[in-house]
Scaffold this motif. Sequence first.
Motif, PDB file in Angstrom:
ATOM      1  N   ARG A  97      32.548  51.167  -6.426  1.00 38.04           N
ATOM      2  CA  ARG A  97      31.718  50.463  -7.404  1.00 38.04           C
ATOM      3  C   ARG A  97      32.411  50.430  -8.781  1.00 38.04           C
ATOM      4  O   ARG A  97      32.375  49.410  -9.483  1.00 38.04           O
ATOM      5  N   ILE A 152      37.263  45.461 -12.277  1.00 38.15           N
ATOM      6  CA  ILE A 152      37.799  44.125 -11.984  1.00 38.15           C
ATOM      7  C   ILE A 152      36.972  43.045 -12.684  1.00 38.15           C
ATOM      8  O   ILE A 152      37.482  42.062 -13.199  1.00 38.15           O
ATOM      9  N   GLY A 153      35.625  43.260 -12.735  1.00 42.29           N
ATOM     10  CA  GLY A 153      34.754  42.298 -13.404  1.00 42.29           C
ATOM     11  C   GLY A 153      34.962  42.254 -14.924  1.00 42.29           C
ATOM     12  O   GLY A 153      34.659  41.250 -15.577  1.00 42.29           O
ATOM     13  N   LEU A 154      35.465  43.342 -15.471  1.00 40.56           N
ATOM     14  CA  LEU A 154      35.716  43.383 -16.919  1.00 40.56           C
ATOM     15  C   LEU A 154      36.946  42.577 -17.323  1.00 40.56           C
ATOM     16  O   LEU A 154      37.097  42.210 -18.492  1.00 40.56           O
ATOM     17  N   GLU A 160      35.078  47.785  -8.710  1.00 43.43           N
ATOM     18  CA  GLU A 160      34.523  46.432  -8.813  1.00 43.43           C
ATOM     19  C   GLU A 160      34.128  46.105 -10.256  1.00 43.43           C
ATOM     20  O   GLU A 160      34.358  44.990 -10.754  1.00 43.43           O
ATOM     21  N   GLU A 161      33.525  47.076 -10.928  1.00 37.79           N
ATOM     22  CA  GLU A 161      33.136  46.846 -12.320  1.00 37.79           C
ATOM     23  C   GLU A 161      34.358  46.651 -13.219  1.00 37.79           C
ATOM     24  O   GLU A 161      34.359  45.820 -14.130  1.00 37.79           O
ATOM     25  N   PRO A 206      37.967  39.333 -16.811  1.00 35.19           N
ATOM     26  CA  PRO A 206      37.724  38.042 -17.485  1.00 35.19           C
ATOM     27  C   PRO A 206      37.102  38.211 -18.885  1.00 35.19           C
ATOM     28  O   PRO A 206      37.440  37.466 -19.805  1.00 35.19           O
ATOM     29  N   MET A 207      36.226  39.220 -19.006  1.00 41.05           N
ATOM     30  CA  MET A 207      35.612  39.464 -20.310  1.00 41.05           C
ATOM     31  C   MET A 207      36.662  39.894 -21.332  1.00 41.05           C
ATOM     32  O   MET A 207      36.637  39.448 -22.487  1.00 41.05           O
TER      33      MET A 207
END
Length: 251
Positions: A41, A47-49, A44-45, A51-52
């Motif tokens: 988890r 990796i999601g950061l 995943e978080e 683009p931000m």
Amino acid sequence: MSQSELDELTEHINSKLSKVKNLIHLRDIGNDPEKQKIFSRIAEEVIGLAPMLKQFEIRVAEERASLKRLQELHALVEEDLQDAIHMSENVPRNLPLPATAAREEQKENEAPSVKEQPAVAGPKKSRKPIKEMEFITVHEFDAIPAYMKGRVTYDQLNSAVRSFNKAVTEKYKILHQPPRSLNNHSRKLYDRFKENETGETKGHFFVVEADLREFGEVTMDKRFLNLLSMLRHCQRIKELRGGRIIRYQLL
């Protein structure tokens, strides 16, 4: 090996051992199924950061560009402010009139009205209005070379203009009068003015040093001669030499 070198080596070895311990501890945690879910988890978080963070970098670059433009604008505004302060602190006492307005004002001041003109028989010879030197502008003053200007101020140079104009006006007031109407002193001045005239000065307004001393109330010292040089540089006058006399002719 010195004591300080031994201490540095000991600290380095301890740092390496600490890192090895941390790696062993993380390896043991990674074998735990529950901990693996948590790590997944977190991954995943993270990796999601990405683009931000990319958008954040773009915004930071845009803000830096805006800040640079604002700094350039601030520099321009500061320069304009300093110019405005300089102008407000150096407002000339005598602002030169436009050529047309100056001529109109001169006509109003010098030409008598129709009611004031005495009735005379026959045609009356018209006299050329007395010419005056225009005051030096701030732009012209700033363009004078520093070696010539020295410590002379803008007001001091225009004060010389006023003295010059006063000498010209008083001189030609006498010359415009009939010689028979003059008293003894003015008649002597009239004769001197005529003696100073040459073919080159015909039709022009000029004064000599004696005129400037008597009517302009100036001292013909090195300082005032330098002021005349600056007026010549600004193309207000030119010098005509002859007969051991310097004639300062208005342009």
